[in-house]
Enzyme design. Structure first.
Site, PDB file in Angstrom:
ATOM      1  N   LYS A  94      38.769 134.536 -42.056  1.00 46.09           N
ATOM      2  CA  LYS A  94      38.464 134.382 -43.481  1.00 46.09           C
ATOM      3  C   LYS A  94      37.770 135.629 -43.960  1.00 46.09           C
ATOM      4  CE  LYS A  94      38.041 132.215 -47.373  1.00 46.09           C
ATOM      5  NZ  LYS A  94      38.711 133.416 -47.963  1.00 46.09           N
ATOM      6  N   GLN A 115      31.883 140.307 -41.653  1.00 53.11           N
ATOM      7  CA  GLN A 115      32.329 139.001 -42.132  1.00 53.11           C
ATOM      8  C   GLN A 115      32.202 137.938 -41.042  1.00 53.11           C
ATOM      9  OE1 GLN A 115      33.983 139.332 -45.471  1.00 53.11           O
ATOM     10  NE2 GLN A 115      33.343 137.199 -45.617  1.00 53.11           N
ATOM     11  N   LYS A 118      28.618 136.921 -41.070  1.00 54.65           N
ATOM     12  CA  LYS A 118      28.306 136.321 -42.375  1.00 54.65           C
ATOM     13  C   LYS A 118      28.875 134.904 -42.451  1.00 54.65           C
ATOM     14  CE  LYS A 118      29.564 138.885 -45.886  1.00 54.65           C
ATOM     15  NZ  LYS A 118      30.195 139.450 -47.103  1.00 54.65           N
ATOM     16  N   LYS A 130      39.362 140.686 -42.598  1.00 48.82           N
ATOM     17  CA  LYS A 130      39.278 141.470 -43.836  1.00 48.82           C
ATOM     18  C   LYS A 130      40.570 142.260 -43.984  1.00 48.82           C
ATOM     19  CE  LYS A 130      36.217 142.257 -47.093  1.00 48.82           C
ATOM     20  NZ  LYS A 130      35.057 141.458 -47.521  1.00 48.82           N
ATOM     21  N   GLY A 169      39.307 137.673 -52.572  1.00 51.81           N
ATOM     22  CA  GLY A 169      39.073 138.936 -53.268  1.00 51.81           C
ATOM     23  C   GLY A 169      37.965 139.754 -52.642  1.00 51.81           C
ATOM     24  N   ASP A 170      37.866 140.984 -53.057  1.00 46.23           N
ATOM     25  CA  ASP A 170      36.752 141.894 -52.757  1.00 46.23           C
ATOM     26  C   ASP A 170      36.848 142.954 -53.854  1.00 46.23           C
ATOM     27  OD1 ASP A 170      34.721 142.418 -50.338  1.00 46.23           O
ATOM     28  OD2 ASP A 170      35.421 144.365 -50.985  1.00 46.23           O
ATOM     29  N   THR A 214      28.949 134.772 -55.528  1.00 41.81           N
ATOM     30  CA  THR A 214      28.288 135.827 -54.749  1.00 41.81           C
ATOM     31  C   THR A 214      26.949 136.184 -55.398  1.00 41.81           C
ATOM     32  OG1 THR A 214      30.489 136.636 -54.224  1.00 41.81           O
ATOM     33  CG2 THR A 214      28.653 138.035 -53.579  1.00 41.81           C
ATOM     34  N   ASN A 245      31.948 142.186 -60.250  1.00 42.32           N
ATOM     35  CA  ASN A 245      31.748 140.736 -60.125  1.00 42.32           C
ATOM     36  C   ASN A 245      30.383 140.373 -59.536  1.00 42.32           C
ATOM     37  OD1 ASN A 245      32.195 138.418 -57.783  1.00 42.32           O
ATOM     38  ND2 ASN A 245      32.939 137.829 -59.791  1.00 42.32           N
ATOM     39  N   SER A 383      34.155 130.105 -51.176  1.00 42.34           N
ATOM     40  CA  SER A 383      35.544 130.148 -50.708  1.00 42.34           C
ATOM     41  C   SER A 383      35.784 129.039 -49.687  1.00 42.34           C
ATOM     42  CB  SER A 383      35.847 131.492 -50.050  1.00 42.34           C
ATOM     43  OG  SER A 383      36.167 132.459 -51.017  1.00 42.34           O
TER      44      SER A 383
HETATM   45  N1  GLU Z   1      34.832 139.623 -50.221  1.00 46.48           N
HETATM   46  C1  GLU Z   1      33.807 138.630 -50.178  1.00 46.48           C
HETATM   47  C2  GLU Z   1      32.841 138.947 -49.048  1.00 46.48           C
HETATM   48  O1  GLU Z   1      32.611 140.100 -48.772  1.00 46.48           O
HETATM   49  C3  GLU Z   1      34.355 137.218 -50.179  1.00 46.48           C
HETATM   50  C4  GLU Z   1      35.300 136.879 -49.079  1.00 46.48           C
HETATM   51  C5  GLU Z   1      35.964 135.511 -49.210  1.00 46.48           C
HETATM   52  O2  GLU Z   1      35.702 134.800 -50.162  1.00 46.48           O
HETATM   53  O3  GLU Z   1      36.751 135.184 -48.304  1.00 46.48           O
HETATM   54  O4  GLU Z   1      32.258 138.090 -48.442  1.00 46.48           O
END
Ligand code: GLU
Length: 451
Positions: A94, A115, A118, A130, A169-170, A214, A245, A383
């Site tokens: 994810k 990630q 996180k 990612k 997204g990112d 976020t 964002n 998410s």
């Molecule tokens: N890009 C965001 C992050 O850095 C969200 C990633 C997601 O929602 O999967 O955590």
């Protein structure tokens, strides 16, 4: 005297650098995380014996692919696409997709590695991944963005799925891009599997509060940091960087919690608004982003405030600093200015916005630092909640999602702060977040054998 664990981490880091040459951002995050894990590894020698640490720094799988598309003038354009599936010990991969000209394998790997920890911190069942492309959305027409997204998905679709890998997204990828990506995925697959992507529009399975998540999450996390030191956002001035964002969501919530956001930044410089970025001025950030001009000067022109071309906002005297732009936004020289201004709280909104040296400088000077893995986990948390709603085929209200998000963020703060204390690093949330995120993944890897 260096301990066995310390020597192991040093040697592993040396090998990571050697095997992944030309990937400075990836080296940077591996160095930070390994540096935090020495005490844990000391206590759990099996993490070395079972090769857990060695496996965790190696992505399970990485894809790089060609993305050909045609621009409005009829010229062929070729970009490069990436998806790195870093770790699936606790759930499907994810993580977001970043579209930005700076994107390369190093950046995607650093983001995928971060990630993993996180997502573990969120307490939701999500592994780490990612992806993205060096496509530059700046100045592109809507039709060009759509054609690019369709071509990108025509390759990506074979690697993803609601139970295998769920992108979102990112930077450079928002609701519009997710819509185009989902449309193409649905067309290729011939079935409506909306759990394959998150950050979708509300009419096809998106979650309320995902766009805000976020920034709201960062604000809730920072509020806990302030609270633990007997204070709050009330009456505090706050320097933000970026205007996308993350900055938008943070500005809304920080203002609601009584803080005053006085700076924003872009690739062109920063603005200083002494009256605070609030009300309709926050809405204007959405317009600035949609224009794809990538200029924060537009805000200064519209509201008649000072604009400082080519500069960053880190010399402005404020109470709280929240970098929300991108990686390595704060270097040691910026950290020195921030400390000299008496700032006691730095909360990382973007992914890895401070260099390792800047973080060390903050910690050595008594600044309370909220690391990005923990502080910006609100986006991916919602998410995760979007995935749950898609699986259940129901939709929660904004208030329900927001309440769950708040709970998750408080929990992350508590876990990071407890882990720091348990391992003798009280108030070092950087180490605490790394330890708490790591242990869950490591235990799952241990249980699942050598895979
Ligand atoms: N890009 C965001 C992050 O850095 C969200 C990633 C997601 O929602 O999967 O955590």
């Amino acid at each position: 005297m260096a301990t066995h664990a310390q020597k192991y981490c040093d040697e592993l880091y040396r090998r990571v650098v050697e095997r992944n040459a030309n990937e400075p951002e990836f080296h940077q995050t591996v160095k930070e995380v390994l540096g935090s894990l020495v005490d844990v590894i000391e206590k759990h020698p099996e993490y070395i014996e079972l090769g857990i640490v060695e496996r965790i720094v190696e992505p399970e799988r990485q894809f790089m692919f060609r993305v050909p598309w045609m621009d409005d003038a009829g010229n062929v354009q070729v970009n490069r696409g990436f998806r790195v599936q870093f770790n699936s010990a606790i759930g499907p991969y994810k993580g977001g997709l970043r579209f930005h000209p700076s994107v390369n394998l190093s950046i995607i790997k650093f983001l995928g590695f971060e990630q993993t920890f996180k997502n573990s911190l969120t307490s939701l069942p999500m592994g780490g991944g990612k992806g993205g492309s060096d496509f530059n959305p700046r100045g592109k027409s809507d039709a060009e963005v759509m054609r690019f997204c369709q071509s990108f998905m025509t390759e990506l679709y074979r690697y993803i799925g609601p139970d295998t890998d769920v992108p979102a997204g990112d930077l450079g990828v928002g609701g519009r891009e997710i819509g185009y990506l989902f449309g193409q995925y649905k067309r290729i697959k011939g079935s409506f599997e909306n759990g394959v992507l998150t950050g979708k529009g509300l009419s096809f399975g998106g979650s309320l509060a995902r766009p805000e998540a976020t920034g709201f999450g960062i604000s809730y996390f920072c509020q806990e940091m302030l609270k633990s030191k007997g204070t709050s956002f009330e009456g505090k001035t706050v320097a933000l960087s970026g205007f996308g964002n993350v900055t938008w969501g943070t500005a809304i919530k920080v203002t609601e919690l009584g803080g005053k956001v006085v700076t924003l930044s872009g690739p062109d410089g920063y603005i200083y608004d002494p009256d605070g970025v609030n009300g309709e001025k926050i809405d204007y950030l959405l317009e600035m982003r949609a224009s794809c001009r990538d200029k924060v000067q537009d805000y200064a022109d519209k509201y008649g405030v000072a604009f400082f071309p080519g500069e960053k906002p880190w010399g402005v005297k404020v109470d709280v600093v929240i970098p929300c732009a991108t990686q390595n936004d704060i270097h040691t020289e910026d950290a020195k200015k921030i400390v000299a201004n008496g700032v006691k709280f730095v909360c990382e909104g973007a992914n890895m916005p401070c260099t390792n040296e800047a973080v060390d400088y903050f910690l050595a000077n008594g600044v309370y630092v909220g690391p990005s893995k923990a502080a910006n986990a609100g986006g991916v948390s919602v998410s995760g909640l979007e995935m749950s709603q898609n699986s259940m085929r129901i939709a929660w209200s904004f208030e329900e999602v927001d309440a769950k998000l708040k709970d998750i963020m408080l929990n992350i703060y508590r876990n990071a702060s407890m882990a720091a204390e348990e391992y003798g690093h009280k108030d070092n949330l950087v180490i605490g977040a790394n330890i708490a995120g790591f242990i869950k993944v490591a235990e799952a890897m241990k249980a699942q054998g050598l895979v």
